[in-house]
Design a protein around this motif. Structure first.
Motif, mmCIF file in Angstrom:
data_model
loop_
_atom_site.group_PDB
_atom_site.id
_atom_site.type_symbol
_atom_site.label_atom_id
_atom_site.label_comp_id
_atom_site.label_asym_id
_atom_site.label_seq_id
_atom_site.Cartn_x
_atom_site.Cartn_y
_atom_site.Cartn_z
ATOM 1 N N VAL A 12 0.845 -1.196 0.000
ATOM 2 C CA VAL A 12 0.000 0.000 0.000
ATOM 3 C C VAL A 12 0.877 1.242 0.000
ATOM 4 C CG1 VAL A 12 -1.667 1.324 1.359
ATOM 5 C CG2 VAL A 12 -1.923 -1.139 1.137
ATOM 6 N N THR A 13 0.481 2.223 -0.809
ATOM 7 C CA THR A 13 1.155 3.520 -0.842
ATOM 8 C C THR A 13 0.134 4.591 -0.526
ATOM 9 O OG1 THR A 13 2.718 2.765 -2.528
ATOM 10 C CG2 THR A 13 2.463 5.149 -2.259
ATOM 11 N N LEU A 14 0.477 5.439 0.434
ATOM 12 C CA LEU A 14 -0.344 6.612 0.743
ATOM 13 C C LEU A 14 0.297 7.785 0.015
ATOM 14 C CD1 LEU A 14 -0.840 6.183 4.607
ATOM 15 C CD2 LEU A 14 -2.352 5.433 2.770
ATOM 16 N N ALA A 15 -0.439 8.417 -0.873
ATOM 17 C CA ALA A 15 0.078 9.537 -1.653
ATOM 18 C C ALA A 15 -0.877 10.715 -1.528
ATOM 19 C CB ALA A 15 0.240 9.131 -3.107
ATOM 20 N N GLY A 16 -0.337 11.911 -1.678
ATOM 21 C CA GLY A 16 -1.174 13.108 -1.606
ATOM 22 C C GLY A 16 -0.685 14.037 -0.516
ATOM 23 N N SER A 17 -1.612 14.843 -0.003
ATOM 24 C CA SER A 17 -1.220 15.826 1.004
ATOM 25 C C SER A 17 -2.244 15.900 2.131
ATOM 26 C CB SER A 17 -1.049 17.203 0.363
ATOM 27 O OG SER A 17 -2.264 17.613 -0.216
ATOM 28 N N VAL A 18 -1.744 16.309 3.300
ATOM 29 C CA VAL A 18 -2.576 16.513 4.483
ATOM 30 C C VAL A 18 -2.277 17.902 5.032
ATOM 31 C CG1 VAL A 18 -2.771 14.070 5.078
ATOM 32 C CG2 VAL A 18 -0.844 15.363 5.942
ATOM 33 N N THR A 19 -3.079 18.327 6.015
ATOM 34 C CA THR A 19 -2.947 19.698 6.509
ATOM 35 C C THR A 19 -1.812 19.900 7.504
ATOM 36 O OG1 THR A 19 -4.627 19.206 8.168
ATOM 37 C CG2 THR A 19 -5.365 20.264 6.116
ATOM 38 N N ASP A 20 -1.418 18.866 8.256
ATOM 39 C CA ASP A 20 -0.293 19.041 9.178
ATOM 40 C C ASP A 20 0.498 17.745 9.338
ATOM 41 O OD1 ASP A 20 -1.327 17.498 11.517
ATOM 42 O OD2 ASP A 20 -2.827 19.092 11.569
ATOM 43 N N ALA A 21 1.708 17.863 9.881
ATOM 44 C CA ALA A 21 2.630 16.734 9.983
ATOM 45 C C ALA A 21 2.094 15.602 10.851
ATOM 46 C CB ALA A 21 3.971 17.215 10.520
ATOM 47 N N SER A 22 1.324 15.917 11.875
ATOM 48 C CA SER A 22 0.797 14.870 12.745
ATOM 49 C C SER A 22 -0.134 13.922 11.976
ATOM 50 C CB SER A 22 0.068 15.470 13.943
ATOM 51 O OG SER A 22 -1.097 16.156 13.515
ATOM 52 N N GLN A 23 -0.804 14.436 10.956
ATOM 53 C CA GLN A 23 -1.692 13.617 10.133
ATOM 54 C C GLN A 23 -0.896 12.595 9.306
ATOM 55 O OE1 GLN A 23 -5.449 14.013 9.577
ATOM 56 N NE2 GLN A 23 -4.939 14.577 11.679
ATOM 57 N N ILE A 24 0.321 12.967 8.908
ATOM 58 C CA ILE A 24 1.159 12.050 8.135
ATOM 59 C C ILE A 24 1.506 10.829 8.976
ATOM 60 C CG2 ILE A 24 3.422 11.738 7.026
ATOM 61 C CD1 ILE A 24 3.286 14.686 6.182
ATOM 62 N N GLU A 25 1.979 11.076 10.193
ATOM 63 C CA GLU A 25 2.357 9.976 11.087
ATOM 64 C C GLU A 25 1.151 9.132 11.470
ATOM 65 O OE1 GLU A 25 4.699 11.348 14.405
ATOM 66 O OE2 GLU A 25 5.717 12.788 13.119
ATOM 67 N N LYS A 26 0.046 9.788 11.769
ATOM 68 C CA LYS A 26 -1.170 9.075 12.155
ATOM 69 C C LYS A 26 -1.666 8.197 11.012
ATOM 70 C CE LYS A 26 -5.635 9.916 14.368
ATOM 71 N NZ LYS A 26 -6.535 10.947 14.898
ATOM 72 N N ALA A 27 -1.679 8.734 9.792
ATOM 73 C CA ALA A 27 -2.131 7.967 8.631
ATOM 74 C C ALA A 27 -1.253 6.736 8.418
ATOM 75 C CB ALA A 27 -2.117 8.844 7.374
ATOM 76 N N GLY A 28 0.045 6.900 8.574
ATOM 77 C CA GLY A 28 0.966 5.784 8.411
ATOM 78 C C GLY A 28 0.735 4.681 9.428
ATOM 79 N N SER A 29 0.580 5.062 10.681
ATOM 80 C CA SER A 29 0.395 4.043 11.714
ATOM 81 C C SER A 29 -0.970 3.357 11.596
ATOM 82 C CB SER A 29 0.584 4.639 13.109
ATOM 83 O OG SER A 29 -0.397 5.614 13.372
ATOM 84 N N VAL A 30 -2.005 4.102 11.222
ATOM 85 C CA VAL A 30 -3.334 3.509 11.049
ATOM 86 C C VAL A 30 -3.314 2.530 9.881
ATOM 87 C CG1 VAL A 30 -5.718 3.996 10.360
ATOM 88 C CG2 VAL A 30 -4.616 5.400 12.109
ATOM 89 N N ALA A 31 -2.706 2.929 8.766
ATOM 90 C CA ALA A 31 -2.665 2.080 7.575
ATOM 91 C C ALA A 31 -1.914 0.779 7.854
ATOM 92 C CB ALA A 31 -2.023 2.824 6.410
ATOM 93 N N LYS A 32 -0.828 0.847 8.605
ATOM 94 C CA LYS A 32 -0.051 -0.354 8.923
ATOM 95 C C LYS A 32 -0.873 -1.361 9.713
ATOM 96 C CE LYS A 32 4.503 1.770 8.935
ATOM 97 N NZ LYS A 32 5.627 2.219 9.764
ATOM 98 N N GLY A 33 -1.880 -0.892 10.432
ATOM 99 C CA GLY A 33 -2.699 -1.770 11.247
ATOM 100 C C GLY A 33 -3.813 -2.489 10.503
ATOM 101 N N VAL A 34 -4.008 -2.176 9.235
ATOM 102 C CA VAL A 34 -5.070 -2.808 8.449
ATOM 103 C C VAL A 34 -4.604 -4.198 8.012
ATOM 104 C CG1 VAL A 34 -6.447 -2.644 6.333
ATOM 105 C CG2 VAL A 34 -5.977 -0.598 7.673
#
Length: 121
Positions: free
Chosen positions: A78-100
């Motif tokens: 899985v690749t997460l691509a695109g943009s988010v509003t702040d850096a905390s969202q990047i880390e959160k998205a990564g950790s949530v995705a890894k848990g799927v």
């Protein structure tokens, strides 16, 4: 001499008949193989789409704004691509995705979307 010609012709006829049967079986098995590959490709596409959808749903459920995020899935990667509003969202998205479940590897290519006026004067 005539008997030799008859035996030769009969032998030739048997070889031709065997060749035609072998060729027919080969084409049938090739058709079956092609049908199996088509089904497999379709199943793989469906599995990739389902994994992508599960990741997107998990991100939304965790409170990550998925408006600017594209989730690309291919055979469990899985690749997460695109943009988010702040850096905390990047880390959160990564950790949530890894848990799927179903993810074999994950690449986080998200960036921070710089706000501002994009119009020119």
């Amino acid at each position: 001499m005539r008997a030799i010609k008859i035996v030769g012709l009969a032998g030739s006829a048997l070889i031709v008949a065997a060749s035609v049967n072998a060729w027919s079986q080969g084409s049938e098995s090739a058709a079956t193989s092609t049908a199996t590959q088509s089904t497999s490709k379709s199943a793989v596409r469906k599995a990739n789409h389902a994994l992508s959808k599960r990741v997107s749903q998990a991100l939304s459920k965790a409170g990550v704004d998925t408006t600017g995020i594209n989730v690309l899935a291919k055979n469990g990667a899985v690749t997460l691509a695109g943009s988010v509003t702040d850096a905390s969202q990047i880390e959160k998205a990564g950790s949530v995705a890894k848990g799927v479940s179903g993810i074999t590897s994950m690449k986080n290519a998200l960036t921070i979307h710089e706000g501002g006026n994009s119009s020119s004067r």
